[in-house]
Design a protein around this motif. Sequence first.
Motif, PDB file in Angstrom:
ATOM      1  N   MET A   1     -63.378  -8.443  35.503  1.00  0.00           N
ATOM      2  CA  MET A   1     -62.877  -9.228  34.396  1.00  0.00           C
ATOM      3  C   MET A   1     -63.641  -8.823  33.137  1.00  0.00           C
ATOM      4  O   MET A   1     -64.838  -8.605  33.172  1.00  0.00           O
ATOM      5  CB  MET A   1     -63.082 -10.710  34.702  1.00  0.00           C
ATOM      6  CG  MET A   1     -62.749 -11.621  33.552  1.00  0.00           C
ATOM      7  SD  MET A   1     -63.072 -13.341  33.947  1.00  0.00           S
ATOM      8  CE  MET A   1     -61.446 -13.969  33.806  1.00  0.00           C
ATOM      9  N   SER A   2     -62.928  -8.742  32.021  1.00  0.00           N
ATOM     10  CA  SER A   2     -63.589  -8.376  30.772  1.00  0.00           C
ATOM     11  C   SER A   2     -63.643  -9.573  29.823  1.00  0.00           C
ATOM     12  O   SER A   2     -62.835 -10.494  29.898  1.00  0.00           O
ATOM     13  CB  SER A   2     -62.878  -7.203  30.112  1.00  0.00           C
ATOM     14  OG  SER A   2     -61.564  -7.561  29.790  1.00  0.00           O
ATOM     15  N   CYS A   3     -64.590  -9.535  28.931  1.00  0.00           N
ATOM     16  CA  CYS A   3     -64.808 -10.583  27.939  1.00  0.00           C
ATOM     17  C   CYS A   3     -63.573 -10.681  27.038  1.00  0.00           C
ATOM     18  O   CYS A   3     -63.112  -9.663  26.514  1.00  0.00           O
ATOM     19  CB  CYS A   3     -66.050 -10.245  27.115  1.00  0.00           C
ATOM     20  SG  CYS A   3     -66.386 -11.390  25.770  1.00  0.00           S
ATOM     21  N   PRO A   4     -63.037 -11.888  26.816  1.00  0.00           N
ATOM     22  CA  PRO A   4     -61.850 -12.025  25.964  1.00  0.00           C
ATOM     23  C   PRO A   4     -62.138 -11.786  24.476  1.00  0.00           C
ATOM     24  O   PRO A   4     -61.211 -11.604  23.695  1.00  0.00           O
ATOM     25  CB  PRO A   4     -61.398 -13.460  26.204  1.00  0.00           C
ATOM     26  CG  PRO A   4     -62.603 -14.170  26.685  1.00  0.00           C
ATOM     27  CD  PRO A   4     -63.437 -13.151  27.410  1.00  0.00           C
ATOM     28  N   ILE A   5     -63.404 -11.736  24.084  1.00  0.00           N
ATOM     29  CA  ILE A   5     -63.762 -11.526  22.686  1.00  0.00           C
ATOM     30  C   ILE A   5     -63.971 -10.042  22.386  1.00  0.00           C
ATOM     31  O   ILE A   5     -63.429  -9.502  21.437  1.00  0.00           O
ATOM     32  CB  ILE A   5     -65.022 -12.335  22.305  1.00  0.00           C
ATOM     33  CG1 ILE A   5     -64.820 -13.829  22.579  1.00  0.00           C
ATOM     34  CG2 ILE A   5     -65.413 -12.081  20.853  1.00  0.00           C
ATOM     35  CD1 ILE A   5     -63.691 -14.477  21.804  1.00  0.00           C
ATOM     36  N   CYS A   6     -64.769  -9.351  23.218  1.00  0.00           N
ATOM     37  CA  CYS A   6     -65.121  -7.956  22.915  1.00  0.00           C
ATOM     38  C   CYS A   6     -64.719  -6.959  24.000  1.00  0.00           C
ATOM     39  O   CYS A   6     -64.947  -5.771  23.850  1.00  0.00           O
ATOM     40  CB  CYS A   6     -66.617  -7.852  22.654  1.00  0.00           C
ATOM     41  SG  CYS A   6     -67.597  -8.094  24.150  1.00  0.00           S
ATOM     42  N   ASN A   7     -64.159  -7.420  25.087  1.00  0.00           N
ATOM     43  CA  ASN A   7     -63.680  -6.579  26.201  1.00  0.00           C
ATOM     44  C   ASN A   7     -64.771  -5.908  27.020  1.00  0.00           C
ATOM     45  O   ASN A   7     -64.488  -5.024  27.815  1.00  0.00           O
ATOM     46  CB  ASN A   7     -62.680  -5.530  25.706  1.00  0.00           C
ATOM     47  CG  ASN A   7     -61.410  -6.179  25.231  1.00  0.00           C
ATOM     48  OD1 ASN A   7     -60.936  -7.129  25.839  1.00  0.00           O
ATOM     49  ND2 ASN A   7     -60.882  -5.687  24.132  1.00  0.00           N
ATOM     50  N   ARG A   8     -66.042  -6.279  26.847  1.00  0.00           N
ATOM     51  CA  ARG A   8     -67.100  -5.753  27.724  1.00  0.00           C
ATOM     52  C   ARG A   8     -67.052  -6.497  29.056  1.00  0.00           C
ATOM     53  O   ARG A   8     -66.397  -7.528  29.178  1.00  0.00           O
ATOM     54  CB  ARG A   8     -68.468  -5.937  27.080  1.00  0.00           C
ATOM     55  CG  ARG A   8     -68.685  -4.983  25.919  1.00  0.00           C
ATOM     56  CD  ARG A   8     -70.110  -4.999  25.467  1.00  0.00           C
ATOM     57  NE  ARG A   8     -70.290  -6.100  24.524  1.00  0.00           N
ATOM     58  CZ  ARG A   8     -71.394  -6.378  23.893  1.00  0.00           C
ATOM     59  NH1 ARG A   8     -72.474  -5.679  24.107  1.00  0.00           N
ATOM     60  NH2 ARG A   8     -71.446  -7.371  23.044  1.00  0.00           N
ATOM     61  N   ASP A   9     -67.782  -5.995  30.040  1.00  0.00           N
ATOM     62  CA  ASP A   9     -67.860  -6.663  31.338  1.00  0.00           C
ATOM     63  C   ASP A   9     -68.516  -8.031  31.179  1.00  0.00           C
ATOM     64  O   ASP A   9     -69.440  -8.196  30.378  1.00  0.00           O
ATOM     65  CB  ASP A   9     -68.663  -5.831  32.333  1.00  0.00           C
ATOM     66  CG  ASP A   9     -67.921  -4.569  32.759  1.00  0.00           C
ATOM     67  OD1 ASP A   9     -66.681  -4.551  32.664  1.00  0.00           O
ATOM     68  OD2 ASP A   9     -68.596  -3.616  33.185  1.00  0.00           O
ATOM     69  N   THR A  10     -68.050  -8.997  31.950  1.00  0.00           N
ATOM     70  CA  THR A  10     -68.607 -10.341  31.859  1.00  0.00           C
ATOM     71  C   THR A  10     -69.961 -10.420  32.554  1.00  0.00           C
ATOM     72  O   THR A  10     -70.290  -9.596  33.404  1.00  0.00           O
ATOM     73  CB  THR A  10     -67.669 -11.388  32.487  1.00  0.00           C
ATOM     74  OG1 THR A  10     -67.471 -11.078  33.850  1.00  0.00           O
ATOM     75  CG2 THR A  10     -66.336 -11.424  31.775  1.00  0.00           C
TER      76      THR A  10
END
Length: 60
Positions: A1-10
Amino acid sequence: MSCPICNRDTVPAYRPFCSRRCADVDLARWLTGSYAIPSDDPEDLQAAAEAVSQAPPKPH
């Protein structure tokens, strides 16, 4: 899943975000009304029109 703000890994501690910063960005968007669900409900439209008409003018 990626961060909804910056798309990095959670990161598990901040899930679904990658950091405290992205979690705070998301919270700020909620608090300032950036996230909204549109409505066509006549009662919602009337309430919004009344709120706008009663609001004090914004300074320029």
